[in-house]
Design a protein around this motif. Structure first.
Motif, short mmCIF file in Angstrom:
data_model
loop_
_atom_site.label_atom_id
_atom_site.label_comp_id
_atom_site.label_asym_id
_atom_site.label_seq_id
_atom_site.Cartn_x
_atom_site.Cartn_y
_atom_site.Cartn_z
N UNK A 63 0.86 -1.25 -0.12
CA UNK A 63 0.02 -0.06 -0.01
C UNK A 63 0.85 1.33 -0.06
N UNK A 64 0.46 2.12 -0.96
CA UNK A 64 1.23 3.50 -0.80
C UNK A 64 2.60 3.47 -1.66
N UNK A 65 2.88 2.39 -2.50
CA UNK A 65 3.85 2.29 -2.96
C UNK A 65 4.12 2.91 -4.51
N UNK A 66 2.73 3.34 -4.65
CA UNK A 66 2.99 4.08 -6.10
C UNK A 66 2.46 3.26 -7.39
N UNK A 67 1.96 2.29 -7.30
CA UNK A 67 1.49 1.38 -8.24
C UNK A 67 0.32 2.17 -9.08
N UNK A 68 -0.68 2.89 -8.53
CA UNK A 68 -1.54 3.46 -9.37
C UNK A 68 -1.23 4.88 -10.34
N UNK A 69 -0.09 5.25 -9.69
CA UNK A 69 0.36 6.53 -10.52
C UNK A 69 1.35 5.89 -11.77
N UNK A 70 2.15 5.06 -11.26
CA UNK A 70 2.91 4.51 -12.44
C UNK A 70 2.07 3.73 -13.53
N UNK A 137 -3.76 -3.79 -11.88
CA UNK A 137 -3.14 -3.24 -10.82
C UNK A 137 -3.57 -3.83 -9.50
N UNK A 138 -2.66 -4.23 -8.60
CA UNK A 138 -2.98 -4.77 -7.44
C UNK A 138 -3.43 -6.17 -7.35
N UNK A 139 -3.07 -6.99 -8.17
CA UNK A 139 -3.66 -8.30 -8.25
C UNK A 139 -2.45 -9.03 -9.13
N UNK A 140 -2.57 -10.42 -8.65
CA UNK A 140 -3.25 -11.17 -7.49
C UNK A 140 -2.47 -10.80 -6.15
N UNK A 158 1.91 -11.53 -19.01
CA UNK A 158 3.26 -11.27 -19.82
C UNK A 158 4.35 -11.06 -18.91
N UNK A 159 3.97 -9.80 -18.14
CA UNK A 159 4.95 -9.09 -17.37
C UNK A 159 4.43 -9.06 -15.71
N UNK A 160 5.17 -9.48 -14.71
CA UNK A 160 4.69 -9.12 -13.57
C UNK A 160 5.63 -7.80 -12.88
N UNK A 161 4.92 -6.79 -12.55
CA UNK A 161 5.99 -5.94 -12.16
C UNK A 161 5.61 -5.78 -10.51
N UNK A 162 6.94 -5.65 -9.87
CA UNK A 162 6.76 -5.55 -8.28
C UNK A 162 7.64 -4.07 -7.94
N UNK A 163 6.78 -3.21 -7.48
CA UNK A 163 7.25 -2.20 -6.95
C UNK A 163 7.76 -2.27 -5.60
N UNK A 164 9.00 -2.16 -5.38
CA UNK A 164 9.71 -2.56 -4.03
C UNK A 164 9.81 -1.19 -3.37
#
Length: 235
Positions: A63-70, A137-140, A158-164
């Motif tokens: 939560x709050x990592x910035x997924x939505x913005x990116x 965004x935010x799944x699974x 195809x791709x799984x992004x992980x914002x760390x």
């Protein structure tokens, strides 16, 4: 409140263990029972009904990592349709459907909504969209989410992004974003962080083993983070 400093969540990937209280597990079981009459049937399994198989990409992070913005920037730059699972659930709540009140109660407690509900909302959104390139965004958010997705939709991402990002930074961002969300408070956010560590890190490990995972350092400005993302989709 004194915040504990922790390492980036990527360091927990190889060692994280579920640590939620037993009453949370009991709540989850009772929540699933509420949907027992709407459980997945064999005839429902398979991909969504589109002329072409959609291209699916998952975006994960605490939560709050910035997924939505990116995700917004990725979608605009590379032509994806951005689907936020959180937004789909909140839309269900505001629509006063039969599941709305139950979803609201789950979200406000920082817990994960029943997988069948989430995946079916996602399936409907994909089928009703005219495009066939999606950024989800935010799944699974859990292994149960992932398995339900494979049973109901069945399209390999195809791709799984992980914002760390470290926990202290995520908490600070959530408490200062002021979006009027019911889950943007310190108690719920801390609970969401525990849920992320217990349930989402196993999903991240799974896609890492499959060679699908791209870890992004989510510390920095919006532009700096996006520059780290661009090469993944520019090829």
């Amino acid at each position: 409140m004194m915040l504990r400093r922790v390492s980036p969540l990527s360091k927990l990937i190889s060692a994280a263990k579920p640590s939620l209280l037993l009453n949370q597990v009991a709540y989850g079981l009772s929540f699933m029972e509420a949907f027992s009459t709407d459980a997945l049937k064999p005839a429902e399994a398979g991909t969504v009904s589109k002329a072409r198989t959609p291209i699916i990409n998952f975006v994960l992070g605490g939560p709050g990592v910035g997924k939505g913005t990116q995700c917004t920037r990725i979608a605009e730059t590379f032509g994806f349709t951005h689907l936020s699972v959180g937004d789909l659930l909140r839309k269900e709540i505001s629509s006063n459907t039969e599941y709305g009140a139950m979803i609201l109660e789950t979200i406000t407690k920082g817990k994960i909504v029943a997988s069948e509900v989430t995946v079916k909302l996602l399936k409907t959104a994909i089928e009703s969209n005219e495009t066939d390139r999606f950024l989800i965004d935010g799944f699974p958010r859990s292994e149960e989410n992932r398995v339900a997705y494979e049973q109901i939709i069945g399209i390999e991402p195809e791709v799984v992004l992980f914002f760390d990002c470290d926990e202290e930074e995520m908490l600070k961002r959530v408490l200062h974003r002021n979006q009027g969300r019911v889950d943007d408070n310190i108690d719920t956010t801390m609970q969401r962080l525990r849920v992320f560590e217990a349930y989402t890190l196993p999903v991240i490990r799974y896609y890492s083993r499959k060679g699908k995972l791209h870890k992004i350092n989510a510390i920095g400005t919006e532009d700096e983070i996006f520059e780290r993302v661009k090469p993944i989709f520019a090829t």
